[in-house]
Design an enzyme around this catalytic site. Structure first.
Site, mmCIF file in Angstrom:
data_model
loop_
_atom_site.group_PDB
_atom_site.id
_atom_site.type_symbol
_atom_site.label_atom_id
_atom_site.label_comp_id
_atom_site.label_asym_id
_atom_site.label_seq_id
_atom_site.Cartn_x
_atom_site.Cartn_y
_atom_site.Cartn_z
ATOM 1 N N LYS A 170 27.682 30.376 48.291
ATOM 2 C CA LYS A 170 27.676 30.856 46.432
ATOM 3 C C LYS A 170 28.842 29.776 46.824
ATOM 4 C CE LYS A 170 30.087 30.618 43.806
ATOM 5 N NZ LYS A 170 30.536 29.204 43.405
ATOM 6 N N GLU A 245 40.294 30.936 53.703
ATOM 7 C CA GLU A 245 41.235 29.378 53.886
ATOM 8 C C GLU A 245 41.537 28.922 52.778
ATOM 9 O OE1 GLU A 245 40.885 28.394 56.821
ATOM 10 O OE2 GLU A 245 40.131 29.694 57.830
ATOM 11 N N CYS A 279 42.892 19.831 52.097
ATOM 12 C CA CYS A 279 43.539 21.346 52.139
ATOM 13 C C CYS A 279 44.606 21.038 52.999
ATOM 14 C CB CYS A 279 43.006 22.673 52.582
ATOM 15 S SG CYS A 279 41.914 22.186 53.348
ATOM 16 N N GLU A 369 50.469 22.188 45.565
ATOM 17 C CA GLU A 369 49.483 21.111 46.416
ATOM 18 C C GLU A 369 48.677 20.564 45.065
ATOM 19 O OE1 GLU A 369 45.561 23.629 46.866
ATOM 20 O OE2 GLU A 369 45.493 22.383 49.304
#
Ligand code: NAD
Length: 462
Positions: A170, A245, A279, A369
């Site tokens: 997905k 992750e 990331c 972040e």
């Protein structure tokens, strides 16, 4: 842009169960370039059934044959690399050169590494009077983000296929066209029907149905910590394997003995690359008090050069989110030395390459972040201060250390609570395990460590 109006299930493109569609938008000009079907729980169910049906035969396929299929897949990706790069550029907005070199180049390298590993890996080992067989975990539900659309897919699908697992993917709703091209490549490579299946759709609908499906043995997720936490809870309740992750807020620690100009320039390039949507980006630069002003001046100068070079961020929501963080940085007292919250262009989801000085460790922009082209420069007094600041977030995905001698940088890096550290600008290694300490995730991707995520052990005693 060319798009399939169905799902790739059991080796063919099938009509979607529902009629809803997702519009794919080019973030550089805000134009709709295609539509793909928005999958439902029924599509996910059909895909998981196909994957389960294909599992026994694929798990029993000799590793050399699985390796041959992955080699063929790598070769198709190579043959179609221009088309894939153009598609990534259209739906992600990354400059074409970056798409070619990184968005397509890296996954080709990773696919090649798994073709080799599948052929050479020891799927059986002797431990005393036992033979340990490393067997595929089963059906993998792979959920991926948009920031490196092809790399994130290959980093899951290639090791899963090498291990003998079957997969339902997905992909992110912003970048489904690259995923459709990947499905075409899998088909062309002669991977048997049902071994790889694709369901496009929204995260809370198709993603959630996949993560919670009882026919899935392992959920491998890359994305935000918030969604990862939810997926971990769902998988935990079902006693299902999970790999996560997640986000990062990596530190770039410049020790006083380092080549300051090089460390700052490479550091700025690292954050601005892919418009800051990486990331593992080193979004916090830590500089010794004695070199602080010089580093800030160098960083501001370097960032200014990226103005015309970087692409947009992926969508309007991300653009708004990043600009809000920049406003928050200003409100909390950080000093803007490059960029700012104003949109640099009238059209497209662009954000100015931004650098903040006088950032303190507790500020929001030093903790959360941002996922945009925003660098924070922090000041430290001595090494223990630098270590405390570097380790002082909930994340631990990556980082960098610079020093005159590699041994000095290594000694510091060993004390960082993080999964990967580049020493004096060390190069990307597709075989090195990648993944997070702390809230940056659970599990590792890439290389043999990434392969072992898709294997479980069976011990036979003699
Ligand atoms: P996201 O978590 O919103 O989405 C990631 C994927 O999860 C998408 O496919 C999405 O459709 C799906 N999803 C969303 N809600 C879901 C739900 N309730 N159930 C199941 N699936 C769901 O993240 P994003 O905005 O697409 O990506 C950015 C984030 O990903 C950043 O935080 C970034 O740090 C992280 N990221 C981490 C890594 C890594 O390797 N650690 C790599 C890339 C991105």
């Amino acid at each position: 842009m060319k798009a399939h109006d169905g799902m790739y299930i059991d080796g063919e493109w099938r009509p979607a169960a529902g009629t809803d569609a997702i519009a794919v938008v080019n973030p550089a000009d805000e134009q709709v370039i295609a539509h793909v079907p928005a999958g439902t729980a029924d599509d996910v169910d059909a895909a998981v059934r196909a994957a389960r049906g294909a599992l026994p035969a694929w798990a029993a396929t000799p590793p050399a044959e699985r390796a041959a299929r992955i080699t063929a897949l790598r070769d198709v990706l190579v043959a179609r690399k221009d088309e894939i790069a153009e598609t990534v550029t259209s739906e992600l907005g990354s400059p074409l050169k970056l798409s070619q070199a990184v968005h397509v180049g890296a996954p080709i390298a990773v696919a090649g590494s798994y073709a080799e590993l599948a052929a050479s890996y020891a799927f059986e080992e002797k431990v005393g009077n036992s033979t340990v067989h490393l067997e595929p975990v089963g059906v993998v539900g792979a959920i991926t983000p948009w920031n490196y659309p092809l790399h994130q897919i290959v980093a899951k699908v290639a090791p899963a296929l090498a291990a003998g697992c079957t997969v339902v993917l997905k992909p992110a709703e912003d970048t489904p066209l690259t995923a459709q091209l990947f499905a075409e490549a899998v088909h062309e490579a002669g991977v048997p029907a049902g071994v790889f299946n694709l369901v496009t759709g929204l995260g809370p609908v198709a993603g959630q149905a996949l993560a919670g499906h009882e026919g899935v043995d392992l959920v491998s997720f890359t994305g935000s910590t918030a969604v990862g936490r939810q997926i971990g809870a769902t998988a935990g309740a079902a006693v299902k394997r999970v790999a996560l992750e997640l986000g990062g807020k990596s530190a770039n620690v410049i020790l006083p003995s380092a080549d300051l100009a090089k460390a700052v320039n490479v550091g700025v390039a690292n954050v601005m690359s892919n418009s800051g949507q990486t990331c593992s980006a080193w979004t916090r630069m830590l500089v010794h008090d004695s070199q602080y002003d010089e580093a800030v001046a160098l960083a501001a100068e370097a960032a200014a050069k990226y103005g015309e070079r970087i692409g947009p961020v992926v969508n309007a929501k991300q653009q708004q989110r990043v600009r809000s963080y920049i406003e928050k940085g200003v409100a909390e007292g950080a000093r803007l030395v490059a960029g700012g919250p104003e949109a640099p262009r009238d059209q497209g989801y662009f954000v100015s390459p931004t650098v903040f000085a006088d950032v303190t460790p507790e500020m929001t922009i030093a903790q959360e972040e941002i996922f945009g082209p925003v660098l924070s420069i922090l000041r430290y007094e001595d090494e223990s201060d630098a270590l405390r600041i570097a380790n002082g977030t909930v994340y631990g995905l990556a980082g960098a250390v610079w020093a005159g001698e590699a041994t000095e940088a290594v000694a510091f890096a060993r004390r960082l609570d993080t999964g990967q550290v580049d020493i004096n600008g060390g190069r990307f290694n597709p075989l090195a395990p990648f993944g997070g300490y702390k809230q940056s995730g659970v599990g590792r991707e890439l290389g043999s460590h990434g392969l072992s995520e898709y294997l479980q052990t069976k011990s036979l005693q003699f």
